[in-house]
Design a protein around this motif. Structure first.
Motif, mmCIF file in Angstrom:
data_model
loop_
_atom_site.group_PDB
_atom_site.id
_atom_site.type_symbol
_atom_site.label_atom_id
_atom_site.label_comp_id
_atom_site.label_asym_id
_atom_site.label_seq_id
_atom_site.Cartn_x
_atom_site.Cartn_y
_atom_site.Cartn_z
ATOM 1 N N CYS A 177 0.835 -1.211 0.000
ATOM 2 C CA CYS A 177 0.000 0.000 0.000
ATOM 3 C C CYS A 177 0.867 1.258 0.000
ATOM 4 O O CYS A 177 0.616 2.195 -0.768
ATOM 5 N N VAL A 178 1.863 1.286 0.871
ATOM 6 C CA VAL A 178 2.739 2.451 0.962
ATOM 7 C C VAL A 178 3.520 2.630 -0.336
ATOM 8 O O VAL A 178 3.677 3.759 -0.824
ATOM 9 N N ASN A 179 3.983 1.527 -0.913
ATOM 10 C CA ASN A 179 4.699 1.629 -2.191
ATOM 11 C C ASN A 179 3.802 2.197 -3.285
ATOM 12 O O ASN A 179 4.261 2.954 -4.138
ATOM 13 N N THR A 180 2.524 1.839 -3.262
ATOM 14 C CA THR A 180 1.569 2.403 -4.222
ATOM 15 C C THR A 180 1.432 3.905 -4.001
ATOM 16 O O THR A 180 1.464 4.688 -4.960
ATOM 17 N N LEU A 181 1.278 4.313 -2.746
ATOM 18 C CA LEU A 181 1.154 5.742 -2.432
ATOM 19 C C LEU A 181 2.417 6.502 -2.845
ATOM 20 O O LEU A 181 2.330 7.606 -3.396
ATOM 21 N N ILE A 182 3.578 5.927 -2.603
ATOM 22 C CA ILE A 182 4.828 6.578 -2.986
ATOM 23 C C ILE A 182 4.920 6.690 -4.503
ATOM 24 O O ILE A 182 5.265 7.756 -5.035
ATOM 25 N N ALA A 183 4.583 5.615 -5.203
ATOM 26 C CA ALA A 183 4.637 5.628 -6.677
ATOM 27 C C ALA A 183 3.701 6.675 -7.269
ATOM 28 O O ALA A 183 3.996 7.262 -8.320
ATOM 29 N N GLU A 184 2.593 6.923 -6.598
ATOM 30 C CA GLU A 184 1.622 7.906 -7.081
ATOM 31 C C GLU A 184 1.878 9.303 -6.531
ATOM 32 O O GLU A 184 1.111 10.233 -6.785
ATOM 33 N N GLY A 185 2.952 9.455 -5.753
ATOM 34 C CA GLY A 185 3.326 10.771 -5.239
ATOM 35 C C GLY A 185 2.533 11.237 -4.038
ATOM 36 O O GLY A 185 2.573 12.418 -3.690
ATOM 37 N N MET A 186 1.813 10.334 -3.382
ATOM 38 C CA MET A 186 0.973 10.726 -2.254
ATOM 39 C C MET A 186 1.619 10.483 -0.899
ATOM 40 O O MET A 186 1.115 10.938 0.124
ATOM 41 N N ALA A 187 2.729 9.753 -0.872
ATOM 42 C CA ALA A 187 3.441 9.486 0.387
ATOM 43 C C ALA A 187 4.932 9.488 0.114
ATOM 44 O O ALA A 187 5.366 9.392 -1.034
ATOM 45 N N VAL A 188 5.696 9.609 1.189
ATOM 46 C CA VAL A 188 7.161 9.578 1.094
ATOM 47 C C VAL A 188 7.707 8.711 2.219
ATOM 48 O O VAL A 188 7.070 8.536 3.253
ATOM 49 N N ARG A 189 8.895 8.174 1.972
ATOM 50 C CA ARG A 189 9.633 7.476 3.023
ATOM 51 C C ARG A 189 10.595 8.505 3.594
ATOM 52 O O ARG A 189 11.432 9.060 2.875
ATOM 53 N N LEU A 190 10.478 8.782 4.884
ATOM 54 C CA LEU A 190 11.354 9.744 5.544
ATOM 55 C C LEU A 190 12.738 9.139 5.746
ATOM 56 O O LEU A 190 12.913 7.919 5.645
ATOM 57 N N ASP A 191 13.698 9.979 6.062
ATOM 58 C CA ASP A 191 15.066 9.505 6.314
ATOM 59 C C ASP A 191 15.117 8.475 7.443
ATOM 60 O O ASP A 191 16.022 7.642 7.493
ATOM 61 N N THR A 192 14.148 8.521 8.319
ATOM 62 C CA THR A 192 14.078 7.591 9.451
ATOM 63 C C THR A 192 13.526 6.225 9.049
ATOM 64 O O THR A 192 13.490 5.308 9.862
ATOM 65 N N GLY A 193 13.035 6.114 7.804
ATOM 66 C CA GLY A 193 12.414 4.878 7.342
ATOM 67 C C GLY A 193 10.918 4.851 7.576
ATOM 68 O O GLY A 193 10.226 3.931 7.162
ATOM 69 N N ARG A 194 10.405 5.870 8.250
ATOM 70 C CA ARG A 194 8.971 5.973 8.515
ATOM 71 C C ARG A 194 8.285 6.593 7.295
ATOM 72 O O ARG A 194 8.945 7.140 6.425
ATOM 73 N N PHE A 195 6.972 6.502 7.252
ATOM 74 C CA PHE A 195 6.201 6.992 6.114
ATOM 75 C C PHE A 195 5.333 8.178 6.512
ATOM 76 O O PHE A 195 4.808 8.232 7.621
ATOM 77 N N ALA A 196 5.179 9.103 5.588
ATOM 78 C CA ALA A 196 4.354 10.295 5.821
ATOM 79 C C ALA A 196 3.678 10.689 4.521
ATOM 80 O O ALA A 196 4.100 10.276 3.433
ATOM 81 N N LEU A 197 2.643 11.492 4.645
ATOM 82 C CA LEU A 197 2.019 12.050 3.445
ATOM 83 C C LEU A 197 3.017 12.962 2.751
ATOM 84 O O LEU A 197 3.817 13.630 3.396
ATOM 85 N N SER A 198 2.945 13.005 1.436
ATOM 86 C CA SER A 198 3.857 13.827 0.651
ATOM 87 C C SER A 198 3.360 15.268 0.573
ATOM 88 O O SER A 198 2.221 15.569 0.942
ATOM 89 N N VAL A 199 4.203 16.118 0.050
ATOM 90 C CA VAL A 199 3.819 17.509 -0.189
ATOM 91 C C VAL A 199 2.627 17.550 -1.138
ATOM 92 O O VAL A 199 1.699 18.347 -0.959
ATOM 93 N N ALA A 200 2.601 16.668 -2.135
ATOM 94 C CA ALA A 200 1.481 16.642 -3.090
ATOM 95 C C ALA A 200 0.165 16.349 -2.382
ATOM 96 O O ALA A 200 -0.863 16.981 -2.675
ATOM 97 N N ALA A 201 0.175 15.411 -1.434
ATOM 98 C CA ALA A 201 -1.044 15.100 -0.682
ATOM 99 C C ALA A 201 -1.457 16.291 0.174
ATOM 100 O O ALA A 201 -2.642 16.623 0.273
#
Length: 102
Positions: free
Chosen positions: A48-72
């Motif tokens: 799911c997270v990989n899908t969100l990242i591929a679509e520009g809606m999420a990012v993997r932070l430097d810590t390895g955690r996930f967050a909503l992207s600037v686009a979202a």
């Protein structure tokens, strides 16, 4: 996919992950935290997270955690701006109506 509602179960999972990320834009959530919160396996969360990242809606932070992207966040901001404009327009119209009623 169920025939009655014609919805995508995988799409629903992706959207639930996106909703779970709400309010965690600065520090994000780990795969494990998302899996526990949503009752899904870490592998499912990863897809799911990989899908969100591929679509520009999420990012993997430097810590390895996930967050909503600037686009979202821009989508959220655009909605807030639209609602503010609508509110301003309604207030203006209300003032005009009130001014004309005296």
């Amino acid at each position: 996919m169920t025939d009655k509602t014609r919805k995508s179960d995988s799409g629903g999972r992706v959207l639930r992950v996106m909703k779970a990320l709400k309010g965690h834009s600065l520090v994000g959530l780990s795969n494990g935290e998302l899996a526990k919160a949503l009752g899904e396996s870490p592998a499912t969360i990863n897809r799911c997270v990989n899908t969100l990242i591929a679509e520009g809606m999420a990012v993997r932070l430097d810590t390895g955690r996930f967050a909503l992207s600037v686009a979202a966040l821009q989508i959220a901001q655009a909605h807030a701006t639209e609602m503010s404009r609508a509110s301003d327009r309604l207030n203006e119209l209300t003032q005009r109506v009130a001014a004309g009623s005296y």
